[in-house]
Enzyme design. Sequence first.
Site, PDB file in Angstrom:
ATOM      1  N   ILE A  14       0.829  -1.207   0.000  1.00 53.59           N
ATOM      2  CA  ILE A  14       0.000   0.000   0.000  1.00 53.59           C
ATOM      3  C   ILE A  14       0.865   1.260   0.000  1.00 53.59           C
ATOM      4  CG2 ILE A  14      -0.252   0.211   2.506  1.00 53.59           C
ATOM      5  CD1 ILE A  14      -3.012   0.778  -0.130  1.00 53.59           C
ATOM      6  N   SER A  36      11.759   1.308   7.493  1.00 52.95           N
ATOM      7  CA  SER A  36      11.375  -0.095   7.428  1.00 52.95           C
ATOM      8  C   SER A  36      12.562  -0.957   7.822  1.00 52.95           C
ATOM      9  CB  SER A  36      10.915  -0.484   6.020  1.00 52.95           C
ATOM     10  OG  SER A  36      10.690  -1.888   5.942  1.00 52.95           O
ATOM     11  N   LYS A  91      -5.682   3.019   7.335  1.00 55.61           N
ATOM     12  CA  LYS A  91      -6.807   2.281   7.916  1.00 55.61           C
ATOM     13  C   LYS A  91      -6.421   0.810   8.130  1.00 55.61           C
ATOM     14  CE  LYS A  91      -7.968  -0.402   4.400  1.00 55.61           C
ATOM     15  NZ  LYS A  91      -8.132  -1.873   4.488  1.00 55.61           N
ATOM     16  N   ASP A 169     -10.538  -6.284   7.045  1.00 55.47           N
ATOM     17  CA  ASP A 169      -9.559  -5.316   6.537  1.00 55.47           C
ATOM     18  C   ASP A 169     -10.091  -4.642   5.271  1.00 55.47           C
ATOM     19  OD1 ASP A 169      -6.600  -4.261   6.496  1.00 55.47           O
ATOM     20  OD2 ASP A 169      -7.014  -4.992   4.477  1.00 55.47           O
TER      21      ASP A 169
END
Length: 308
Positions: A14, A36, A91, A169
């Site tokens: 995403i 990351s 989200k 999800d």
Amino acid sequence: MDPIRIAVVGLGKIARDQHLPAIAGNAAFSLAATVSPHDAGREGVAHFASLGDLLYGGPAIDAVALCTPPQVRYDLAALALKRGVHVFLEKPPGATLSEVVALRERADKVGVTLFAAWHSRFAAGVAPARAWLAERTIQKVSIVWREDVRVWHPGQAWIWEPGGLGVFDPGINALSILTHILPRPVFLEDAALSIPENRAAPIAAELRFRDTAGADIHMDLDWRQTGPQSWNITVETDAGTLKLSSGGAVLTLPGGTEHNEDLEYPGLYSRFANLIRGGRSDVDIDPLRLVADAFLRGRRESVEPFND
């Protein structure tokens, strides 16, 4: 006005498909860093293995976009808020309602922006659907949200763990649209959750809601659909039927169908910039509350194991 220096935390699908292009296309932001532990980052952009490394030893930043799994998001957001950094929450905004409320209160105390980003609300058909329904009597709503988990979440084990939501999800995207377009509050009456024998989260769910005027709302979620995917919301009213399809990108009204360019993530980042400039937050937890109600009240049914 100087650009908002933003870091993206978490560089999964995403982030690469949506967040990084949206930031690059918005002059209000400049990408200052990425974070990351599993990725090398982007050429020419400062990269760190942890948010702590960035905040305490990296370049100055004004904001972070948290694109990690929800189970680890609270600690990251709390750390950023402690340093006075604005926070964009992908989200769902957290793994529990309580942690999101705690973050909202913390953001208010330190005077920075917290944004719970419901991207599906920025789909092209959603705003005109909301406006049209505001003047109608809602009679019945049907939601069919079916997709192939192997296509959209390949090998993502976290999504099957507690707090990962399973089929909710994607389903929470439909609920974010529903709670935005209907003129009255919605609450859960019944739910059946289909949970694979070898997983902790549901692969399918059937839910029944109603609004405070008594309109019936049925929701069908399934992660086992192959071939064409289904992301549709149909609302029957006293003035005819409204349909949102393709996840909200296409709006069909009694007078015809509207197809507009779908710019969900650019819309999110425009909203985030405006919130920061205006010194405000936007933390709507209604979609997550309905998911929590489903886990609280839903019947659990064991189904066949699922393996990637």
